[in-house]
Design an enzyme around this catalytic site. Structure first.
Site, PDB file in Angstrom:
ATOM      1  NE  ARG A  77      -3.829  -2.104   2.338  1.00  0.00           N
ATOM      2  CZ  ARG A  77      -4.398  -2.584   3.411  1.00  0.00           C
ATOM      3  NH1 ARG A  77      -4.143  -2.041   4.596  1.00  0.00           N
ATOM      4  NH2 ARG A  77      -5.223  -3.600   3.335  1.00  0.00           N
ATOM      5  CB  CYS A 108     -12.044  -2.662   5.322  1.00  0.00           C
ATOM      6  SG  CYS A 108     -11.310  -3.252   6.849  1.00  0.00           S
ATOM      7  CB  SER A 140     -16.362  -9.832   8.532  1.00  0.00           C
ATOM      8  OG  SER A 140     -16.417  -8.417   8.436  1.00  0.00           O
ATOM      9  NE  ARG A 183     -11.412  -6.832  14.789  1.00  0.00           N
ATOM     10  CZ  ARG A 183     -11.115  -6.587  13.520  1.00  0.00           C
ATOM     11  NH1 ARG A 183     -12.040  -6.207  12.668  1.00  0.00           N
ATOM     12  NH2 ARG A 183      -9.879  -6.719  13.081  1.00  0.00           N
ATOM     13  CG  HIS A 215     -15.644  -2.694   9.078  1.00  0.00           C
ATOM     14  ND1 HIS A 215     -15.872  -3.956   9.549  1.00  0.00           N
ATOM     15  CD2 HIS A 215     -14.369  -2.696   8.613  1.00  0.00           C
ATOM     16  CE1 HIS A 215     -14.787  -4.701   9.375  1.00  0.00           C
ATOM     17  NE2 HIS A 215     -13.866  -3.960   8.802  1.00  0.00           N
TER      18      HIS A 215
HETATM   19  N1  LIG Z   1     -11.760  -9.213   6.006  1.00  0.00           N
HETATM   20  C1  LIG Z   1     -11.728  -7.937   5.628  1.00  0.00           C
HETATM   21  O1  LIG Z   1     -12.678  -7.155   5.844  1.00  0.00           O
HETATM   22  C2  LIG Z   1     -10.543  -7.377   4.905  1.00  0.00           C
HETATM   23  C3  LIG Z   1     -10.644  -6.121   4.389  1.00  0.00           C
HETATM   24  C4  LIG Z   1      -9.593  -5.585   3.665  1.00  0.00           C
HETATM   25  C5  LIG Z   1      -8.469  -6.335   3.476  1.00  0.00           C
HETATM   26  N2  LIG Z   1      -8.377  -7.573   4.001  1.00  0.00           N
HETATM   27  C6  LIG Z   1      -7.170  -8.320   3.731  1.00  0.00           C
HETATM   28  O2  LIG Z   1      -7.488  -9.370   2.811  1.00  0.00           O
HETATM   29  C7  LIG Z   1      -6.681 -10.506   3.103  1.00  0.00           C
HETATM   30  C8  LIG Z   1      -7.555 -11.723   3.346  1.00  0.00           C
HETATM   31  O3  LIG Z   1      -8.401 -11.501   4.455  1.00  0.00           O
HETATM   32  P1  LIG Z   1      -9.604 -12.470   4.829  1.00  0.00           P
HETATM   33  O4  LIG Z   1     -10.347 -11.750   5.862  1.00  0.00           O
HETATM   34  O5  LIG Z   1     -10.340 -12.952   3.616  1.00  0.00           O
HETATM   35  O6  LIG Z   1      -8.812 -13.729   5.481  1.00  0.00           O
HETATM   36  P2  LIG Z   1      -9.323 -15.229   5.713  1.00  0.00           P
HETATM   37  O7  LIG Z   1     -10.808 -15.292   5.809  1.00  0.00           O
HETATM   38  O8  LIG Z   1      -8.517 -15.744   6.848  1.00  0.00           O
HETATM   39  O9  LIG Z   1      -8.896 -16.002   4.374  1.00  0.00           O
HETATM   40  C9  LIG Z   1      -7.548 -16.173   4.027  1.00  0.00           C
HETATM   41  C10 LIG Z   1      -7.464 -16.781   2.632  1.00  0.00           C
HETATM   42  O10 LIG Z   1      -6.089 -16.882   2.277  1.00  0.00           O
HETATM   43  C11 LIG Z   1      -5.804 -18.241   1.894  1.00  0.00           C
HETATM   44  N3  LIG Z   1      -4.447 -18.612   2.230  1.00  0.00           N
HETATM   45  C12 LIG Z   1      -3.849 -18.614   3.446  1.00  0.00           C
HETATM   46  N4  LIG Z   1      -2.575 -19.067   3.362  1.00  0.00           N
HETATM   47  C13 LIG Z   1      -2.379 -19.359   2.054  1.00  0.00           C
HETATM   48  C14 LIG Z   1      -1.280 -19.881   1.320  1.00  0.00           C
HETATM   49  N5  LIG Z   1      -0.117 -20.182   1.913  1.00  0.00           N
HETATM   50  N6  LIG Z   1      -1.418 -20.049  -0.010  1.00  0.00           N
HETATM   51  C15 LIG Z   1      -2.585 -19.748  -0.623  1.00  0.00           C
HETATM   52  N7  LIG Z   1      -3.671 -19.260   0.004  1.00  0.00           N
HETATM   53  C16 LIG Z   1      -3.556 -19.072   1.333  1.00  0.00           C
HETATM   54  C17 LIG Z   1      -6.789 -19.054   2.688  1.00  0.00           C
HETATM   55  O11 LIG Z   1      -6.915 -20.342   2.097  1.00  0.00           O
HETATM   56  P3  LIG Z   1      -7.289 -21.646   2.987  1.00  0.00           P
HETATM   57  O12 LIG Z   1      -8.766 -21.552   3.233  1.00  0.00           O
HETATM   58  O13 LIG Z   1      -6.909 -22.773   2.110  1.00  0.00           O
HETATM   59  O14 LIG Z   1      -6.491 -21.548   4.241  1.00  0.00           O
HETATM   60  C18 LIG Z   1      -8.049 -18.201   2.541  1.00  0.00           C
HETATM   61  O15 LIG Z   1      -8.628 -18.393   1.275  1.00  0.00           O
HETATM   62  C19 LIG Z   1      -5.807 -10.070   4.288  1.00  0.00           C
HETATM   63  O16 LIG Z   1      -4.622  -9.501   3.767  1.00  0.00           O
HETATM   64  C20 LIG Z   1      -6.604  -9.001   4.944  1.00  0.00           C
HETATM   65  O17 LIG Z   1      -5.802  -8.117   5.687  1.00  0.00           O
HETATM   66  C21 LIG Z   1      -9.389  -8.125   4.704  1.00  0.00           C
END
Ligand SMILES: NC(=O)c1ccc[n+]([C@@H]2O[C@H](COP(=O)([O-])OP(=O)(O)OC[C@H]3O[C@@H](n4cnc5c(N)ncnc54)[C@H](OP(=O)(O)O)[C@@H]3O)[C@@H](O)[C@H]2O)c1
Length: 244
Positions: free
Chosen positions: A100, A131, A161, A236, A243
């Protein structure tokens, strides 16, 4: 002819939402790849209401010939794989915080600074903000255009989330444990999240603020205007999605 789009982290909170939105908006995709860790190989991932794709392992995926990779799997995965996808000619749009603040990577909120997107050519990577920053700058942009904002004081109340699948599971498990009188365990959050609010998102910095709060400051400056001062408090809250 449509695009070939790979979603990295397709089994996660963000990846699943991306797939929903690509389908809902009828994004012109000829092919979609749902990528995750090797733990998820073969898992069903929904693409819209009526299509299901089998998840594939990122580690065995070849990005050559793919147009866009939407990365939503955290900074460690982005660090290892985004440069490889970009070098293969695939435009990476990364949701993690890794790129970023990189000066060679544009940080884009389409409603606010779509013009900055040209800068992606330096590394073939585009970053998405945090977010809370994303939604705040959309509200600030028209105000700033009319009246030049000098300072913003903001408090966020962020659902679990935002902490991914593990955060949502922890709120569910703890809430249930409270009702059935089971012992509570904190794994994802530093304090109990069920029936509680925690003014702690991401790590603490030396000045006592959190990295989540810092992100709102520097990302707003990069997207909107370096002259804007931001004072953020990020909390949180025990809400599953949404949010405020
Ligand atoms: N949640 C939000 O509101 C939000 C908002 C903005 C940005 N983000 C960012 O978006 C990203 C994902 O967040 P999330 O909330 O979706 O997390 P999450 O629900 O924990 O999901 C993580 C994802 O990454 C995959 N993953 C983990 N390790 C991996 C690896 N070694 N190789 C390939 N895939 C892998 C997981 O696959 P498996 O299921 O196979 O483990 C899963 O699909 C983070 O960087 C977070 O900071 C999140």
């Amino acid at each position: 002819m449509g695009y070939r789009v790979a979603v990295v982290g397709a089994t996660g909170q963000v990846g699943r939402e991306m797939l929903n939105i690509l389908a809902e908006r009828e994004f012109p995709a000829d092919e979609i790849a749902a990528l995750a860790s090797s733990r998820s190989i073969g898992k069903d991932v929904h693409y819209g209401d009526d299509r299901v794709i089998k998840a594939k392992a990122l580690e065995h995926f070849d990005f050559k010939g793919w147009d866009i990779a939407l990365f939503a799997a955290g900074s460690t995965v982005a660090k290892a794989w985004a440069p490889k996808a970009a070098a293969a000619g695939c435009v990476v749009i990364d949701n993690s915080s890794l790129y970023r603040m990189d000066k060679d990577v544009p940080l884009i909120v389409p409603e606010v600074n779509a013009d900055a997107i040209d800068g992606y050519k330096a590394r073939n990577i585009i970053a998405n903000p945090n977010c809370s920053t994303a939604q705040m700058v959309v509200a600030l942009k028209p105000l700033h255009d009319r009246a030049r904002i000098k300072r913003v004081i903001v408090a966020t109340y962020q659902s679990v989330s935002g902490a991914g699948n593990a955060g949502m599971d922890e709120l569910f498990t703890q809430t249930r444990a409270v009702f059935v009188n089971d012992p509570l365990e904190n794994k994802k959050f530093t304090k109990q999240i069920a029936f509680n609010v925690i003014p702690h998102i991401d790590v603490f910095l030396e000045d006592g603020s959190t990295k989540e709060e810092w992100k709102m400051v520097v990302e707003t400056q990069k997207i909107l205007d370096p002259a804007i001062k931001v004072q953020a408090t990020c909390v949180r809250v025990p809400v599953f999605v949404g949010h405020s």
